[in-house]
Design a protein around this motif. Structure first.
Motif, PDB file in Angstrom:
ATOM      1  N   LEU A 165       0.941  -0.718   0.149  1.00  0.00           N
ATOM      2  CA  LEU A 165       0.069  -0.580   0.347  1.00  0.00           C
ATOM      3  C   LEU A 165       0.687   2.000  -0.222  1.00  0.00           C
ATOM      4  CD1 LEU A 165      -2.962  -0.874   2.322  1.00  0.00           C
ATOM      5  CD2 LEU A 165      -2.673  -1.019   0.021  1.00  0.00           C
ATOM      6  N   SER A 166       2.279   1.234  -0.424  1.00  0.00           N
ATOM      7  CA  SER A 166       2.985   2.307   0.182  1.00  0.00           C
ATOM      8  C   SER A 166       2.987   3.108  -1.055  1.00  0.00           C
ATOM      9  CB  SER A 166       4.974   2.365   0.679  1.00  0.00           C
ATOM     10  OG  SER A 166       4.865   1.004  -0.720  1.00  0.00           O
ATOM     11  N   ALA A 167       2.353   2.050  -2.295  1.00  0.00           N
ATOM     12  CA  ALA A 167       2.420   3.278  -3.116  1.00  0.00           C
ATOM     13  C   ALA A 167       1.171   4.061  -3.704  1.00  0.00           C
ATOM     14  CB  ALA A 167       1.905   2.288  -4.729  1.00  0.00           C
ATOM     15  N   GLY A 168       0.131   3.697  -2.410  1.00  0.00           N
ATOM     16  CA  GLY A 168      -1.417   4.851  -2.558  1.00  0.00           C
ATOM     17  C   GLY A 168      -2.519   3.796  -1.345  1.00  0.00           C
ATOM     18  N   PHE A 169      -3.088   4.178  -1.078  1.00  0.00           N
ATOM     19  CA  PHE A 169      -4.057   3.546  -0.357  1.00  0.00           C
ATOM     20  C   PHE A 169      -5.201   4.582  -0.166  1.00  0.00           C
ATOM     21  CE2 PHE A 169      -1.265   5.497   3.269  1.00  0.00           C
ATOM     22  CZ  PHE A 169      -2.209   5.739   3.589  1.00  0.00           C
ATOM     23  N   GLY A 170      -6.686   4.050   0.746  1.00  0.00           N
ATOM     24  CA  GLY A 170      -7.616   5.006   0.844  1.00  0.00           C
ATOM     25  C   GLY A 170      -8.113   5.139   2.148  1.00  0.00           C
ATOM     26  N   GLU A 171      -9.336   5.577   2.679  1.00  0.00           N
ATOM     27  CA  GLU A 171      -9.690   5.634   3.433  1.00  0.00           C
ATOM     28  C   GLU A 171     -10.098   4.350   3.530  1.00  0.00           C
ATOM     29  OE1 GLU A 171     -12.971   8.510   4.143  1.00  0.00           O
ATOM     30  OE2 GLU A 171     -11.944   9.472   3.048  1.00  0.00           O
ATOM     31  N   THR A 172     -10.511   3.450   3.891  1.00  0.00           N
ATOM     32  CA  THR A 172     -10.514   2.121   3.715  1.00  0.00           C
ATOM     33  C   THR A 172      -9.513   1.025   4.062  1.00  0.00           C
ATOM     34  OG1 THR A 172     -11.465   1.691   1.673  1.00  0.00           O
ATOM     35  CG2 THR A 172     -13.682   1.594   3.018  1.00  0.00           C
ATOM     36  N   ASP A 173      -8.847   1.206   3.266  1.00  0.00           N
ATOM     37  CA  ASP A 173      -7.738  -0.097   3.771  1.00  0.00           C
ATOM     38  C   ASP A 173      -7.153   0.698   4.764  1.00  0.00           C
ATOM     39  OD1 ASP A 173      -7.414  -0.552   1.249  1.00  0.00           O
ATOM     40  OD2 ASP A 173      -6.839   1.168   0.365  1.00  0.00           O
ATOM     41  N   LEU A 174      -6.989   2.135   5.977  1.00  0.00           N
ATOM     42  CA  LEU A 174      -6.762   3.208   7.059  1.00  0.00           C
ATOM     43  C   LEU A 174      -7.326   2.242   7.981  1.00  0.00           C
ATOM     44  CD1 LEU A 174      -4.002   4.433   8.089  1.00  0.00           C
ATOM     45  CD2 LEU A 174      -5.838   6.459   7.947  1.00  0.00           C
ATOM     46  N   GLU A 175      -8.874   3.079   8.206  1.00  0.00           N
ATOM     47  CA  GLU A 175      -9.197   2.382   8.686  1.00  0.00           C
ATOM     48  C   GLU A 175      -9.488   1.518  10.222  1.00  0.00           C
ATOM     49  OE1 GLU A 175     -13.508   3.681   7.550  1.00  0.00           O
ATOM     50  OE2 GLU A 175     -12.936   6.121   7.749  1.00  0.00           O
ATOM     51  N   PRO A 176      -9.302   0.603   9.604  1.00  0.00           N
ATOM     52  CA  PRO A 176      -9.192  -0.804  10.455  1.00  0.00           C
ATOM     53  C   PRO A 176      -8.043  -0.747  11.565  1.00  0.00           C
ATOM     54  CG  PRO A 176      -9.456  -1.702   8.693  1.00  0.00           C
ATOM     55  CD  PRO A 176      -9.204  -0.607   8.045  1.00  0.00           C
ATOM     56  N   TYR A 177      -7.079  -0.043  10.762  1.00  0.00           N
ATOM     57  CA  TYR A 177      -6.416   0.465  12.072  1.00  0.00           C
ATOM     58  C   TYR A 177      -6.414   1.265  12.893  1.00  0.00           C
ATOM     59  CZ  TYR A 177      -4.389  -3.092   9.026  1.00  0.00           C
ATOM     60  OH  TYR A 177      -3.835  -3.996   7.857  1.00  0.00           O
ATOM     61  N   LEU A 178      -7.174   1.604  12.895  1.00  0.00           N
ATOM     62  CA  LEU A 178      -7.628   3.609  13.976  1.00  0.00           C
ATOM     63  C   LEU A 178      -7.297   2.688  15.151  1.00  0.00           C
ATOM     64  CD1 LEU A 178      -9.324   5.969  11.422  1.00  0.00           C
ATOM     65  CD2 LEU A 178      -6.970   5.884  12.472  1.00  0.00           C
ATOM     66  N   SER A 179      -7.638   3.353  16.085  1.00  0.00           N
ATOM     67  CA  SER A 179      -7.549   2.774  17.710  1.00  0.00           C
ATOM     68  C   SER A 179      -9.613   2.642  17.174  1.00  0.00           C
ATOM     69  CB  SER A 179      -7.174   3.841  18.992  1.00  0.00           C
ATOM     70  OG  SER A 179      -6.984   5.210  18.304  1.00  0.00           O
ATOM     71  N   MET A 180     -10.037   3.504  16.706  1.00  0.00           N
ATOM     72  CA  MET A 180     -11.374   2.462  17.194  1.00  0.00           C
ATOM     73  C   MET A 180     -12.551   2.265  16.300  1.00  0.00           C
ATOM     74  SD  MET A 180     -13.128   6.358  20.537  1.00  0.00           S
ATOM     75  CE  MET A 180     -14.176   4.114  20.670  1.00  0.00           C
ATOM     76  N   HIS A 181     -11.342   1.706  15.880  1.00  0.00           N
ATOM     77  CA  HIS A 181     -12.006   0.051  14.626  1.00  0.00           C
ATOM     78  C   HIS A 181     -13.404   0.096  14.871  1.00  0.00           C
ATOM     79  CE1 HIS A 181     -10.226  -2.969  16.428  1.00  0.00           C
ATOM     80  NE2 HIS A 181      -9.728  -2.487  16.385  1.00  0.00           N
ATOM     81  N   TYR A 182     -13.821  -0.185  15.940  1.00  0.00           N
ATOM     82  CA  TYR A 182     -14.131  -1.148  16.501  1.00  0.00           C
ATOM     83  C   TYR A 182     -15.625  -0.547  16.272  1.00  0.00           C
ATOM     84  CZ  TYR A 182     -12.674   0.728  20.637  1.00  0.00           C
ATOM     85  OH  TYR A 182     -12.823   1.588  21.893  1.00  0.00           O
ATOM     86  N   ALA A 183     -16.183   0.932  16.701  1.00  0.00           N
ATOM     87  CA  ALA A 183     -16.844   1.666  17.425  1.00  0.00           C
ATOM     88  C   ALA A 183     -17.911   2.382  15.389  1.00  0.00           C
ATOM     89  CB  ALA A 183     -16.922   2.473  18.078  1.00  0.00           C
ATOM     90  N   PRO A 184     -19.277   2.660  15.651  1.00  0.00           N
ATOM     91  CA  PRO A 184     -18.582   3.714  14.377  1.00  0.00           C
ATOM     92  C   PRO A 184     -18.469   5.461  14.853  1.00  0.00           C
ATOM     93  CG  PRO A 184     -21.230   3.119  15.948  1.00  0.00           C
ATOM     94  CD  PRO A 184     -19.574   2.412  16.646  1.00  0.00           C
ATOM     95  N   GLU A 185     -18.412   6.250  13.918  1.00  0.00           N
ATOM     96  CA  GLU A 185     -17.998   7.262  14.492  1.00  0.00           C
ATOM     97  C   GLU A 185     -18.899   8.321  15.495  1.00  0.00           C
ATOM     98  OE1 GLU A 185     -17.320   9.285  10.263  1.00  0.00           O
ATOM     99  OE2 GLU A 185     -15.944   7.748   9.726  1.00  0.00           O
ATOM    100  N   PRO A 186     -18.680   9.300  16.093  1.00  0.00           N
ATOM    101  CA  PRO A 186     -19.143   9.835  17.471  1.00  0.00           C
ATOM    102  C   PRO A 186     -20.480  10.111  16.159  1.00  0.00           C
ATOM    103  CG  PRO A 186     -17.111  10.078  18.080  1.00  0.00           C
ATOM    104  CD  PRO A 186     -17.034   9.334  16.387  1.00  0.00           C
ATOM    105  N   ASP A 187     -21.722  10.711  17.301  1.00  0.00           N
ATOM    106  CA  ASP A 187     -23.071  11.071  16.397  1.00  0.00           C
ATOM    107  C   ASP A 187     -22.411  12.467  17.192  1.00  0.00           C
ATOM    108  OD1 ASP A 187     -24.028   9.223  15.076  1.00  0.00           O
ATOM    109  OD2 ASP A 187     -24.313   8.289  16.702  1.00  0.00           O
ATOM    110  N   LEU A 188     -22.388  12.660  18.523  1.00  0.00           N
ATOM    111  CA  LEU A 188     -22.186  13.669  18.902  1.00  0.00           C
ATOM    112  C   LEU A 188     -21.107  13.299  20.016  1.00  0.00           C
ATOM    113  CD1 LEU A 188     -24.719  15.750  20.775  1.00  0.00           C
ATOM    114  CD2 LEU A 188     -25.037  14.047  22.263  1.00  0.00           C
TER     115      LEU A 188
END
Ligand code: IPE
Ligand code: IPE
Ligand code: MG
Length: 258
Positions: A165-188
């Motif tokens: 992926l060093s050649a290029g990647f998208g948001e969906t590639d990155l998201e599993p590696y973020l700390s809150m991958h187990y949760a939907p984004e905050p609504d409030l």
């Protein structure tokens, strides 16, 4: 591992009660100073608010509650305050985890743990393990957390795991590696204490979160104050880039379908 879709792409339903609330618990020091008490008395009192708000969220049916307890910038505070906060965190883990477990609450800690001592890290691991399969509320505590740290670390972890992926990647590639991958984004998002800033909290995840600021200091925030924030959220129109008319058409359409 279920990965929730980003609200910047897939538009979530707008439910009555937000699924995910993220809070910057600010104003402990000022609350104490107003009472001629040391700042740390405000932190101590703030713990009681945490208990009340966790209980209220569980009763209201909020699925995810994320609390900012210590930022990566908070190390800049006087050493005795930092050490008090670390001790308080340890004590909370030792005393409260059984209660969380009894209430079917899953506990998660996000942030850079490398600066914590071994004892604290052991307690964190035990608490997460004990509560891992609980299904009522997911309570996430952000400790030594910074939004920029989260994104940087995710990019590094992703590239280690998938060097192509060093050649290029998208948001969906990155998201599993973020700390809150187990949760939907905050609504409030709620910030107590009167300041109107994000202070390096969930930068990536709050792209489309509704923001709510209140002057109430964290130790004085209670379930009524929480419900006022939720009422404010319920009056908002979440457009995610669309027009008001498009949303109304969609609502009329889904009304017909039902
Ligand atoms: C928030 O309260 C708690 C932490 C940052 C740990 P503060 O300690 O920032 O309180 P104020 O902003 O000084 O009143
Ligand atoms: C933000 O509060 C972090 C936490 C509540 C843990 P601060 O009081 O540290 O934020 P700034 O520095 O005033 O932005
Ligand atoms: Mg503050």
């Amino acid at each position: 591992m279920a990965l929730f879709q980003s609200s910047t792409r897939t538009i979530p339903d707008v439910p009555g009660v937000p699924r995910h609330i993220a809070i910057i618990m600010d104003g402990n020091g000022r609350w104490a100073r107003q009472r001629f008490l040391p700042r740390v008395a405000g932190h101590q009192r703030g713990v009681e608010t945490v208990r009340d708000v966790v209980g209220a969220c569980r009763e209201l049916g909020v699925e995810y509650l994320t609390l900012f307890a210590f930022s990566s910038e908070n190390w800049r505070r006087p050493a005795d305050e930092v050490s008090f906060l670390m001790q308080l965190f340890l004590k909370m883990l030792e005393r409260e985890v059984i209660k969380l477990h009894d209430n079917n609450i899953r506990l998660k800690i996000i942030g850079d743990r490398r600066q914590f001592d071994d004892k604290l890290n052991v307690r964190i691991a035990e608490a997460e393990q004990l509560t891992a399969n609980n299904t009522s509320l997911t309570l996430t505590v952000a400790a030594n957390y910074g939004g920029r740290w989260d994104i940087m670390r995710a990019v590094q972890a992703m590239l280690r795991a998938r060097p192509e992926l060093s050649a290029g990647f998208g948001e969906t590639d990155l998201e599993p590696y973020l700390s809150m991958h187990y949760a939907p984004e905050p609504d409030l998002f709620i910030r107590t204490g009167g300041e109107q800033r994000i202070s390096n909290f969930l930068l990536w995840q709050m792209a489309y979160t509704e923001l709510y600021f209140t002057d109430t200091l964290w130790p004085a925030f209670d379930s009524d104050a929480l419900q006022a924030a939720i009422r404010s959220y319920q009056k908002r129109e979440r457009r995610f880039g669309r027009t008001s008319e498009q949303l109304q058409d969609e609502q009329a359409q889904s009304g017909k379908d039902h």
